[in-house]
Design a protein around this motif. Structure first.
Motif, PDB file in Angstrom:
ATOM      1  N   THR A  21      -0.369   6.219   1.220  1.00 52.36           N
ATOM      2  CA  THR A  21      -0.486   4.964   1.964  1.00 52.36           C
ATOM      3  C   THR A  21       0.401   3.906   1.312  1.00 52.36           C
ATOM      4  O   THR A  21       0.340   3.710   0.092  1.00 52.36           O
ATOM      5  N   TRP A  25       0.348  -1.803   3.042  1.00 55.92           N
ATOM      6  CA  TRP A  25      -0.859  -1.697   3.875  1.00 55.92           C
ATOM      7  C   TRP A  25      -2.094  -2.077   3.059  1.00 55.92           C
ATOM      8  O   TRP A  25      -2.973  -2.791   3.554  1.00 55.92           O
ATOM      9  N   ARG A 182      -6.868   7.269   2.199  1.00 56.84           N
ATOM     10  CA  ARG A 182      -6.876   5.816   2.377  1.00 56.84           C
ATOM     11  C   ARG A 182      -8.166   5.207   1.838  1.00 56.84           C
ATOM     12  O   ARG A 182      -8.147   4.140   1.222  1.00 56.84           O
ATOM     13  N   PHE A 246      -2.544  -4.207  12.716  1.00 58.11           N
ATOM     14  CA  PHE A 246      -3.300  -3.742  11.558  1.00 58.11           C
ATOM     15  C   PHE A 246      -4.503  -2.952  12.051  1.00 58.11           C
ATOM     16  O   PHE A 246      -5.357  -3.478  12.768  1.00 58.11           O
ATOM     17  N   SER A 250      -3.034   2.355  10.561  1.00 63.07           N
ATOM     18  CA  SER A 250      -1.736   1.792  10.937  1.00 63.07           C
ATOM     19  C   SER A 250      -0.693   2.045   9.858  1.00 63.07           C
ATOM     20  O   SER A 250      -1.000   2.390   8.716  1.00 63.07           O
ATOM     21  N   SER A 252       3.062   0.752   7.870  1.00 65.67           N
ATOM     22  CA  SER A 252       3.383  -0.360   6.982  1.00 65.67           C
ATOM     23  C   SER A 252       3.533  -1.650   7.774  1.00 65.67           C
ATOM     24  O   SER A 252       4.240  -1.690   8.775  1.00 65.67           O
TER      25      SER A 252
END
Length: 260
Positions: A21, A25, A182, A246, A250, A252
């Motif tokens: 990730t 983000w 994430r 966002f 999602s 970057s």
């Protein structure tokens, strides 16, 4: 869960995914003003994950009556998300007991049914947990448009069977693996309650991705490494490229393309 077991749990996830990730983000996700969207979209993702497993069972494995029972199981959760109708039955519905009757009673369908039913129950349980967190924090549920992530992956699926099912299962594995990665990367930047909650989800998410891959291998009956690599590369493109919205999955928010 201490750091060593977490790293051991995450090792196959990191090996499977083609990129981490983006830090950009994480920087957006940890901003207090994004917490409502983060939690609401997380809850939506739990529903979508359960719906995907239900759809796969209904299309490929179970008979008509069982398919109807599975659809009914999801209804209280869908009513909450689509119509904002809270049902007192919702909390109990996460433990739904459905006897699967298969179109063909064979070893693969039984394996498929067992894995998907466990996943559905866990996703509905997580849905209720996120809903409780929203309520405790006085964050109202609000509608959010779906992000591009899942649709972008599904556009890569082949259109002939059994290749379609193989690809859908690999994509399911990618989504579960990304969720796991994430959760783990974001958790240290959240308050203690959310940190503990996200860490508590890692084991099930890591197992879900392995279950999906095992099923994909069983369906294919041949090596799927090339297909996994292709779809994982597409997934990484979605994660690394710039994204105007966002969402939990999602890309970057800043860079056009980030190095993996």
């Amino acid at each position: 869960m201490s750091s060593d077991p977490i790293q051991k749990l995450l090792a196959p996830v990191h090996e499977f995914l083609h990129c981490a990730t983006p830090n950009e983000w994480i920087a957006e996700a940890r901003r207090p003003e994004h917490l409502p969207a983060l939690l609401v979209d997380h809850m939506n993702c739990e529903l979508k994950a359960a719906q995907t497993a239900i759809m796969l069972l209904r299309k490929y494995a179970v008979d008509k009556n069982t398919a109807q029972a599975l659809a009914q199981w999801a209804k209280p959760f869908e009513d909450m998300v689509y119509f904002r109708r809270y049902s007192p039955e919702l909390a109990g519905a996460k433990n739904g007991q459905i006897q699967l009757v298969y179109k063909q009673d064979n070893e693969f369908n039984r394996e498929f049914g067992s894995a998907m039913m466990r996943l559905i129950k866990e996703e509905f349980h997580h849905f209720v947990q996120v809903l409780e967190i929203l309520e405790q924090r006085d964050i109202p549920y609000h509608s959010l448009s779906a992000g591009r992530y899942a649709k972008g992956l599904m556009r890569c699926a082949r259109t002939h069977e059994p290749a379609t099912l193989v690809d859908k299962l690999i994509i399911g594995g990618l989504i579960e693996a990304r969720s796991c990665e994430r959760f783990a990367k974001l958790a240290p930047f959240l308050d203690d309650e959310l940190k503990q909650f996200y860490v508590s989800l890692l084991r099930s998410e890591a197992r879900h991705f392995k279950d999906y891959l095992a099923l994909a291998n069983s369906v294919a009956g041949e090596c799927i490494d090339a297909r996994v690599q292709y779809l994982a590369a597409k997934e990484a493109e979605l994660i690394q490229s710039s994204d105007p919205e966002f969402r939990f999955h999602s890309g970057s928010p800043l860079a056009e393309v980030l190095a993996s």
